[in-house]
Write an enzyme that holds these catalytic residues in place. Sequence first.
Site, short mmCIF file in Angstrom:
data_model
loop_
_atom_site.label_atom_id
_atom_site.label_comp_id
_atom_site.label_asym_id
_atom_site.label_seq_id
_atom_site.Cartn_x
_atom_site.Cartn_y
_atom_site.Cartn_z
N PRO A 122 0.80 -1.23 0.00
CA PRO A 122 0.00 0.00 0.00
C PRO A 122 0.83 1.28 0.00
CG PRO A 122 -0.85 -1.58 1.60
CD PRO A 122 0.49 -2.09 1.17
N SER A 123 2.09 1.20 0.38
CA SER A 123 2.93 2.39 0.51
C SER A 123 3.19 3.05 -0.85
CB SER A 123 4.27 2.01 1.15
OG SER A 123 5.25 3.01 0.91
N PRO A 124 2.87 4.34 -1.02
CA PRO A 124 3.16 5.03 -2.28
C PRO A 124 4.65 5.02 -2.65
CG PRO A 124 1.57 6.28 -1.01
CD PRO A 124 2.07 5.20 -0.10
N ARG A 126 5.56 1.71 -4.05
CA ARG A 126 5.02 1.51 -5.39
C ARG A 126 5.81 2.27 -6.46
NH1 ARG A 126 -0.01 3.75 -5.01
NH2 ARG A 126 -0.30 3.81 -2.76
#
Length: 222
Positions: free
Chosen positions: A11-13, A16
């Site tokens: 989930p971490s931007p 990603r």
Amino acid sequence: MVKLTLYGVNPSPPVRAVKLTLAALQLPYEFVNVNISGQEQLSPEYLKKNPEHTVPTLEDDGHFIWDSHAIIAYLVSKYADSDALYPRDLLQRAVVDQRLHFETGVVFANGIKAITKPLFFNGLNRIPKERYDAIVEIYDFVETFLAGHDYIAGDQLTIADFSLISSITSLVAFVEIDRVKYSRIIEWVRRLEKLPYYEEANAKGARELETILKSTNFTFAT
């Protein structure tokens, strides 16, 4: 043979952004999920890798690099066949670097972290109105950056796109993008969605983060 290990959570931007870069470069890597809720990032073993105890952390042949912007610039500089994703031309690189600093100091700091830190760690689910206004201002800036260009730092895909798209697609969990007011942003997102690796590297994690955020039942103060 390249042996890369990426430590992070989907989930971490910032994680990603690194995944997008690795995919664009077609670099194989091992992904190690860090149990943030179990504070694995604070373990002595992890702190030896990254004393700031953040994600992502990249391991390359026994060397550890953290901060997504440093990681993606390193990956392209070391492994890319060309400089397309991170131009060597100083003026072009300066624009890319500016966008990366904008993502760090404005988008992530004022838009994402300023909300998620009190939301996740302090249980404060009533978000001050100025945080809403900060996200709108971010959209205004990004829309301006895209004027006359297909990509965030000019006319070609760069690591700046990877960094910004991971965060912008996370901010929509808080404030939807007005399709009329921000038509350039909408087209830019659609353009990146066509990348063959986009779904796996960014979209899935963005949806996971949105589910987590919505489960907090946050509201904005009026």
